[in-house]
Structure formats: C-alpha cells, structure tokens
Motif scaffolding. Sequence first.
Motif, PDB file in Angstrom:
ATOM      1  N   ASN A  14       0.817  -1.226   0.000  1.00 25.66           N
ATOM      2  CA  ASN A  14       0.000   0.000   0.000  1.00 25.66           C
ATOM      3  C   ASN A  14       0.845   1.267   0.000  1.00 25.66           C
ATOM      4  O   ASN A  14       0.335   2.353   0.283  1.00 25.66           O
ATOM      5  N   THR A  15       2.139   1.094  -0.334  1.00 25.11           N
ATOM      6  CA  THR A  15       3.000   2.250  -0.605  1.00 25.11           C
ATOM      7  C   THR A  15       3.520   2.150  -2.040  1.00 25.11           C
ATOM      8  O   THR A  15       3.320   3.061  -2.836  1.00 25.11           O
ATOM      9  N   ARG A  18       0.073  -2.939  -4.399  1.00 20.66           N
ATOM     10  CA  ARG A  18      -1.142  -3.384  -3.720  1.00 20.66           C
ATOM     11  C   ARG A  18      -1.464  -4.795  -4.172  1.00 20.66           C
ATOM     12  O   ARG A  18      -1.080  -5.218  -5.270  1.00 20.66           O
ATOM     13  N   ASP A 135       2.730   4.185   4.450  1.00 21.48           N
ATOM     14  CA  ASP A 135       1.292   4.475   4.508  1.00 21.48           C
ATOM     15  C   ASP A 135       0.683   4.224   5.881  1.00 21.48           C
ATOM     16  O   ASP A 135      -0.497   4.477   6.074  1.00 21.48           O
ATOM     17  N   TRP A 152       4.218  10.686   3.921  1.00 22.54           N
ATOM     18  CA  TRP A 152       3.144   9.728   3.614  1.00 22.54           C
ATOM     19  C   TRP A 152       3.168   9.386   2.128  1.00 22.54           C
ATOM     20  O   TRP A 152       3.442  10.242   1.285  1.00 22.54           O
ATOM     21  N   ALA A 153       2.836   8.139   1.832  1.00 21.31           N
ATOM     22  CA  ALA A 153       2.879   7.655   0.451  1.00 21.31           C
ATOM     23  C   ALA A 153       1.992   8.508  -0.459  1.00 21.31           C
ATOM     24  O   ALA A 153       2.360   8.817  -1.594  1.00 21.31           O
ATOM     25  N   TRP A 154       0.815   8.920   0.026  1.00 21.19           N
ATOM     26  CA  TRP A 154      -0.102   9.681  -0.841  1.00 21.19           C
ATOM     27  C   TRP A 154       0.436  11.071  -1.154  1.00 21.19           C
ATOM     28  O   TRP A 154       0.154  11.619  -2.204  1.00 21.19           O
ATOM     29  N   TRP A 159      -1.295  11.019  -4.719  1.00 25.21           N
ATOM     30  CA  TRP A 159      -2.603  10.385  -4.887  1.00 25.21           C
ATOM     31  C   TRP A 159      -3.745  11.290  -4.439  1.00 25.21           C
ATOM     32  O   TRP A 159      -4.914  10.962  -4.647  1.00 25.21           O
TER      33      TRP A 159
END
Length: 161
Positions: A14-15, A18, A135, A152-154, A159
């Motif tokens: 989830n980084t 998926r 994440d 954070w990944a997003w 994203w």
Amino acid sequence: MKPPTRLFIFDADNTLRRTTVPGKPCPHGPGEWELLPGVRERLGAVRWGGEGAWLGVASNQDQVAYGHLTAAMAQRLLADMVRAAVGEIAPAPCIRFCPHALEVPCACRKPAPGMLLEIMAHFGVAPAETLFVGDAPTDAEAARAAGVGFVWAWDFFGWGL
Ligand SMILES: [Mg+2]
Ligand SMILES: [Zn+2]
C-alpha cells in the motif's frame, strides 16, 4: 540547510504495491500484486546511484511466519516490485523485511527502527540524508525512532486524499 536525500526507503504494501487478491494483506505469489498509480513515474524521475540517491525497502511480512509464503518468495516478490518500479539500478536496492509473527517480539518489525537502521548502515548514509515513505502509523513511528524524515505515500506519489 537540510542535506539532500541520498537514501529513499519505502514501505512495500500500500505504498509501492497493492494486492490484487481480495482479502490478502500482501501478495503470496507472482501475479497477486500490482504497482500503485504514479509509482513508476515518480521513481523514474529520481536520479539513482552515483551522485544520485540509493533505494531501500523495509516491509513487515508476518505472513511468512504464518506459512502463507516462504521467506524466499517474500524476498523475490519485493525484488520484482522494485524492478517493476525502477528497473535495474546500481548500487542494488537494499531490501529488508520482517518475517516474524506478530506475537514474537523482534527488533525489525515496524514500528521498531531495526530495518531502517540496517539499510542506512548498508549504504553508510546518515539519518539526516534519509527519507522513509510509508502508509501506516507504524511507518511514521519507525521513521521517528530511526531519526529519519517521513513522508506519507499519498503525498510522495500525489494520490491526493
Ligand atoms: Mg504499508
Ligand atoms: Zn522481525
């Protein structure tokens, strides 16, 4: 002035990737995962190796302890993920994962900083030159414990929220 980032360390699930199989927290075999959106593009824009940056992966893989996949398969799937994201780069990425069961205390499972410290030692890079992208709150906590920056990944991959 903050030194430039010499080492990017990424969480896996989830980084960067998926699982494509519903109900599985992480892939157990080839064909059970895909890169997340924007990962290849964002990492393709980083200059790797030489005067650029180095790459590490720090992933909790407790599914190994429960017999869902072998340690060799976990390693292979993480290596496949890195290759899909950035191709072949030198020096080779440093991949670390925690194969222990959740109920077993260990120094590697995030939020412990063990894997991040090992990867920094592997490349001889200081915490101030290292960035960890993940994440989960346990990722942020591991970064804090290791003294490295965290994104954070997003935010890193854009994203949105
Ligand atoms: Mg994760
Ligand atoms: Zn462990």
